[in-house]
Scaffold this motif. Structure first.
Motif, PDB file in Angstrom:
ATOM      1  N   ILE A 241       7.203   9.030  -2.648  1.00 33.09           N
ATOM      2  CA  ILE A 241       6.065   8.004  -2.664  1.00 33.09           C
ATOM      3  C   ILE A 241       5.965   7.140  -0.996  1.00 33.09           C
ATOM      4  CG2 ILE A 241       3.434   6.406  -3.142  1.00 33.09           C
ATOM      5  CD1 ILE A 241       4.094   7.802  -6.134  1.00 33.09           C
ATOM      6  N   GLN A 242       6.267   7.128  -0.316  1.00 33.91           N
ATOM      7  CA  GLN A 242       6.559   5.655   0.907  1.00 33.91           C
ATOM      8  C   GLN A 242       5.155   4.976   0.101  1.00 33.91           C
ATOM      9  OE1 GLN A 242       6.861   6.925   4.892  1.00 33.91           O
ATOM     10  NE2 GLN A 242       6.879   5.035   5.111  1.00 33.91           N
ATOM     11  N   THR A 243       6.008   3.535   0.041  1.00 35.76           N
ATOM     12  CA  THR A 243       5.111   2.181   0.275  1.00 35.76           C
ATOM     13  C   THR A 243       6.131   0.924   1.056  1.00 35.76           C
ATOM     14  OG1 THR A 243       4.492   0.329  -1.489  1.00 35.76           O
ATOM     15  CG2 THR A 243       6.414   1.740  -1.723  1.00 35.76           C
ATOM     16  N   ASP A 244       4.949   0.161   1.143  1.00 35.28           N
ATOM     17  CA  ASP A 244       5.644  -1.273   2.474  1.00 35.28           C
ATOM     18  C   ASP A 244       5.207  -2.054   0.588  1.00 35.28           C
ATOM     19  OD1 ASP A 244       3.028  -1.893   1.534  1.00 35.28           O
ATOM     20  OD2 ASP A 244       2.485  -2.476   3.575  1.00 35.28           O
ATOM     21  N   ALA A 245       5.598  -1.815  -0.159  1.00 35.02           N
ATOM     22  CA  ALA A 245       6.014  -2.995  -1.526  1.00 35.02           C
ATOM     23  C   ALA A 245       7.316  -3.413  -0.767  1.00 35.02           C
ATOM     24  CB  ALA A 245       5.661  -2.738  -2.710  1.00 35.02           C
ATOM     25  N   ALA A 246       7.825  -4.365  -1.661  1.00 36.07           N
ATOM     26  CA  ALA A 246       9.066  -5.233  -0.664  1.00 36.07           C
ATOM     27  C   ALA A 246       9.901  -4.509  -2.341  1.00 36.07           C
ATOM     28  CB  ALA A 246       9.635  -5.758  -0.542  1.00 36.07           C
ATOM     29  N   ILE A 247      10.521  -3.438  -2.422  1.00 34.89           N
ATOM     30  CA  ILE A 247      11.619  -3.083  -3.562  1.00 34.89           C
ATOM     31  C   ILE A 247      12.834  -3.618  -3.004  1.00 34.89           C
ATOM     32  CG2 ILE A 247      12.013  -0.771  -4.312  1.00 34.89           C
ATOM     33  CD1 ILE A 247       9.861   0.433  -3.615  1.00 34.89           C
ATOM     34  N   ASN A 248      13.620  -4.470  -3.552  1.00 34.02           N
ATOM     35  CA  ASN A 248      14.873  -4.831  -3.860  1.00 34.02           C
ATOM     36  C   ASN A 248      15.893  -3.614  -4.863  1.00 34.02           C
ATOM     37  OD1 ASN A 248      13.918  -6.917  -1.703  1.00 34.02           O
ATOM     38  ND2 ASN A 248      13.027  -7.735  -3.740  1.00 34.02           N
ATOM     39  N   PRO A 249      17.281  -4.180  -4.739  1.00 36.79           N
ATOM     40  CA  PRO A 249      18.135  -3.830  -5.524  1.00 36.79           C
ATOM     41  C   PRO A 249      17.850  -4.729  -6.536  1.00 36.79           C
ATOM     42  CG  PRO A 249      19.120  -4.475  -3.072  1.00 36.79           C
ATOM     43  CD  PRO A 249      17.512  -5.018  -2.767  1.00 36.79           C
ATOM     44  N   GLY A 250      18.139  -3.526  -7.361  1.00 37.59           N
ATOM     45  CA  GLY A 250      17.041  -4.560  -9.232  1.00 37.59           C
ATOM     46  C   GLY A 250      16.299  -3.494  -9.306  1.00 37.59           C
ATOM     47  N   ASN A 251      15.157  -3.405  -8.483  1.00 36.46           N
ATOM     48  CA  ASN A 251      13.822  -3.099  -8.804  1.00 36.46           C
ATOM     49  C   ASN A 251      13.861  -1.477  -9.538  1.00 36.46           C
ATOM     50  OD1 ASN A 251      12.989  -5.521  -6.786  1.00 36.46           O
ATOM     51  ND2 ASN A 251      11.197  -4.520  -7.704  1.00 36.46           N
ATOM     52  N   SER A 252      14.956  -1.215  -8.631  1.00 37.23           N
ATOM     53  CA  SER A 252      15.693   0.992  -9.278  1.00 37.23           C
ATOM     54  C   SER A 252      15.034   0.704 -10.464  1.00 37.23           C
ATOM     55  CB  SER A 252      16.846   1.193  -8.700  1.00 37.23           C
ATOM     56  OG  SER A 252      17.332   0.931  -7.769  1.00 37.23           O
ATOM     57  N   GLY A 253      13.444   1.901 -10.745  1.00 39.07           N
ATOM     58  CA  GLY A 253      13.408   2.337 -11.925  1.00 39.07           C
ATOM     59  C   GLY A 253      13.015   1.068 -12.855  1.00 39.07           C
ATOM     60  N   GLY A 254      11.640   0.829 -12.111  1.00 45.30           N
ATOM     61  CA  GLY A 254      10.418   0.169 -12.439  1.00 45.30           C
ATOM     62  C   GLY A 254       9.704   1.265 -11.346  1.00 45.30           C
TER      63      GLY A 254
ATOM     64  N   VAL B 162       1.035  -1.083   0.347  1.00 45.47           N
ATOM     65  CA  VAL B 162       0.234  -0.102   0.007  1.00 45.47           C
ATOM     66  C   VAL B 162       0.911   1.208   0.046  1.00 45.47           C
ATOM     67  CG1 VAL B 162      -2.079  -2.031   1.319  1.00 45.47           C
ATOM     68  CG2 VAL B 162      -0.198  -0.076   2.432  1.00 45.47           C
ATOM     69  N   VAL B 163       0.571   1.839  -0.318  1.00 46.91           N
ATOM     70  CA  VAL B 163       0.617   4.036   0.056  1.00 46.91           C
ATOM     71  C   VAL B 163       0.977   3.629   1.468  1.00 46.91           C
ATOM     72  CG1 VAL B 163       0.898   6.188  -0.446  1.00 46.91           C
ATOM     73  CG2 VAL B 163      -0.265   4.584  -1.960  1.00 46.91           C
ATOM     74  N   SER B 164       2.495   4.062   1.939  1.00 51.50           N
ATOM     75  CA  SER B 164       2.201   4.213   3.610  1.00 51.50           C
ATOM     76  C   SER B 164       1.839   5.968   3.560  1.00 51.50           C
ATOM     77  CB  SER B 164       3.663   3.666   3.703  1.00 51.50           C
ATOM     78  OG  SER B 164       3.267   2.083   4.000  1.00 51.50           O
ATOM     79  N   GLY B 165       3.017   6.677   2.901  1.00 49.64           N
ATOM     80  CA  GLY B 165       3.075   8.087   3.097  1.00 49.64           C
ATOM     81  C   GLY B 165       3.276   8.357   1.608  1.00 49.64           C
ATOM     82  N   ILE B 166       2.964  10.307   1.351  1.00 43.70           N
ATOM     83  CA  ILE B 166       3.130  10.537  -0.018  1.00 43.70           C
ATOM     84  C   ILE B 166       3.733  12.050   0.789  1.00 43.70           C
ATOM     85  CG2 ILE B 166       1.111  10.240  -1.019  1.00 43.70           C
ATOM     86  CD1 ILE B 166      -0.431  12.543   0.305  1.00 43.70           C
ATOM     87  N   ASN B 167       4.354  12.599  -0.048  1.00 44.19           N
ATOM     88  CA  ASN B 167       5.352  14.289   0.042  1.00 44.19           C
ATOM     89  C   ASN B 167       6.207  13.893   1.069  1.00 44.19           C
ATOM     90  OD1 ASN B 167       3.801  15.954  -1.748  1.00 44.19           O
ATOM     91  ND2 ASN B 167       2.077  15.820  -0.134  1.00 44.19           N
TER      92      ASN B 167
END
Length: 416
Positions: free
Chosen positions: A252-265, A228-233
């Motif tokens: 945009i802050q999110t709790d969706a797992a973002i791992n190295p390599g996800n950058s730019g997605g 989910v979107v955990s926070g904005i701004n």
């Protein structure tokens, strides 16, 4: 509520036990009448209770069915989004020739190196192509224009290629880098590429369901995570192995797992629209990922389409957004704004020769408004400048020495 129920049960039990064992005929008639009436009442009450329980069961079943239906609908939406968007999402790989080192192995090598070191030293043999970076990108135009993070293609000496979901490989050219944001544009030869629709990041709501897709760890392409979107701004300072610290405003802050390599997605909504570009994770906490809003990317594509480069308006100051903690720490009178302050001894608060310097801005000034827009924690100085253009003259509202003053400034042009 439960205490009341227990009290009622206790009262009822005591009442039945207090009925006399020996009664007169008259009392027996009364008793029989009472029992008959109680029997009828009990039957009616039972019917009512059964009916009521049936109603409750039906309602409970309806609630459970609604919950199950909602879960299934959400799951189906995620699957649908992934299937529709995956063809437009690519892995971005950077390679370059690196000196190949070999361990000494023949007799000459042994006698040359060993006397001078207890550990045989490697020697340069040849150069070979090696992977130096890996990230994610996605098509934003059918003519082969892609978006990714600037830090994914930070090595100017590397060559880049993109790998599509169907296994095809394309040589990619870096055509533009955002001088402020962690955004870059790539171009591959070809046409009719599938593209992702860019959503309006200003409409994002905290708690909104989002989907992150990327080349996790640089080896698991099109990995899907949800959250989910955990926070904005959010304002963060991000840095990496190949890039120095950079300020990201409005993240945009999110709790969706973002791992190295996800950058730019892409960070997607349940309609498959891009809400942001995944760019950073917190090393201090779990499930703290950040994305650059899609509206920033829209602006970059618009400028690039017109000028074949990305330029940003520039005033030439270092600043800190005023929070309650900073206000108390520095004994500030104003509660919001951008405090012009040096970020380090080597970097002055006002850049010499910059538009800010020419307009007379000073260290310690607080920028309250830009072109009539308030500057605060939810709308940073960078955000206030975002939709303005280089060469444009705007009015700044400044707090200085206990009073508000207005200063006109002509925005400069900043390129990467």
């Amino acid at each position: 509520m439960f205490e009341d129920e227990e009290t009622d049960k206790k009262t009822q039990v005591e009442y039945l036990q207090s009925v006399p064992a020996v009664q007169s005929a008259k009392e027996n008639i009364k008793t029989r009448s009472t029992i008959f009436a109680a029997f009828i009442a009990g039957v009616l009450g039972g019917i009512f209770a059964v009916s009521l329980m049936s109603d409750f069961s039906a309602q409970d079943g309806g609630i459970l069915n609604n919950i199950e239906r909602t879960v299934v609908d959400e799951e189906s939406a995620v699957i649908n989004v992934v299937e529709r968007t995956e063809p437009a999402i690519v892995s971005v790989v950077g390679t370059k020739k690196v000196a190949s080192l070999r361990q000494p192995g023949d007799l000459d090598d042994f006698f040359f190196f060993f006397p001078f070191s207890l550990t045989p030293r490697p020697t340069q043999d040849s150069e070979e192509e090696q992977k130096v970076s890996a990230g994610t990108g996605f098509f934003v135009r059918s003519d082969g224009l892609l978006a990714t993070n600037k830090h994914v293609i930070a090595d100017n000496t590397a060559s880049y290629k993109v790998l599509t979901n169907d296994g095809k490989e394309y040589a990619a050219q870096v055509v533009a880098r955002d001088p402020v944001n962690d955004i870059a544009l790539l171009k591959v030869e070809g046409n009719n590429f599938p593209v992702l629709e860019l959503g309006n990041s200003d409409d994002i709501k905290v708690g909104q369901k989002v989907i992150a897709i990327g080349n996790a760890l640089g080896q698991f392409s099109n990995t899907v995570t949800t959250g989910v979107v955990s926070g904005i701004n959010r304002s963060i300072v991000a840095s990496g192995e190949t890039s120095g610290p950079s300020q990201i405003d409005g993240a945009i802050q999110t709790d969706a797992a973002i791992n190295p390599g996800n950058s730019g997605g892409p960070l997607l909504d349940l309609s498959g629209r891009v809400l942001g570009i995944n760019t950073a994770i917190s090393l201090e906490g779990q499930l703290l990922g950040f994305a650059i809003p899609s509206n920033d990317l829209k602006k970059d594509i618009e400028v690039y389409t017109e000028r074949k480069t990305i330029v940003k308006p520039y005033i030439g100051v270092h600043y800190i957004m005023i929070s309650e903690g900073l206000r108390l720490e520095r004994n500030l009178t104003v509660k919001q704004g951008a405090l012009i302050a040096a970020s380090s001894p080597d970097e002055p608060a006002v850049v010499p020769g910059s538009p800010a310097n020419q307009a007379g801005l000073r260290e310690g000034d607080v920028i309250l408004k830009v072109a009539g827009e308030e500057v605060n924690l939810n709308h940073s100085l960078a955000a206030a400048l975002r939709n303005l253009n280089p060469g444009q003259t705007v009015e700044l509202l400044i707090y200085r020495d206990g009073e508000e003053i207005k200063i006109n400034i002509t925005l400069g042009e900043r390129e990467d």
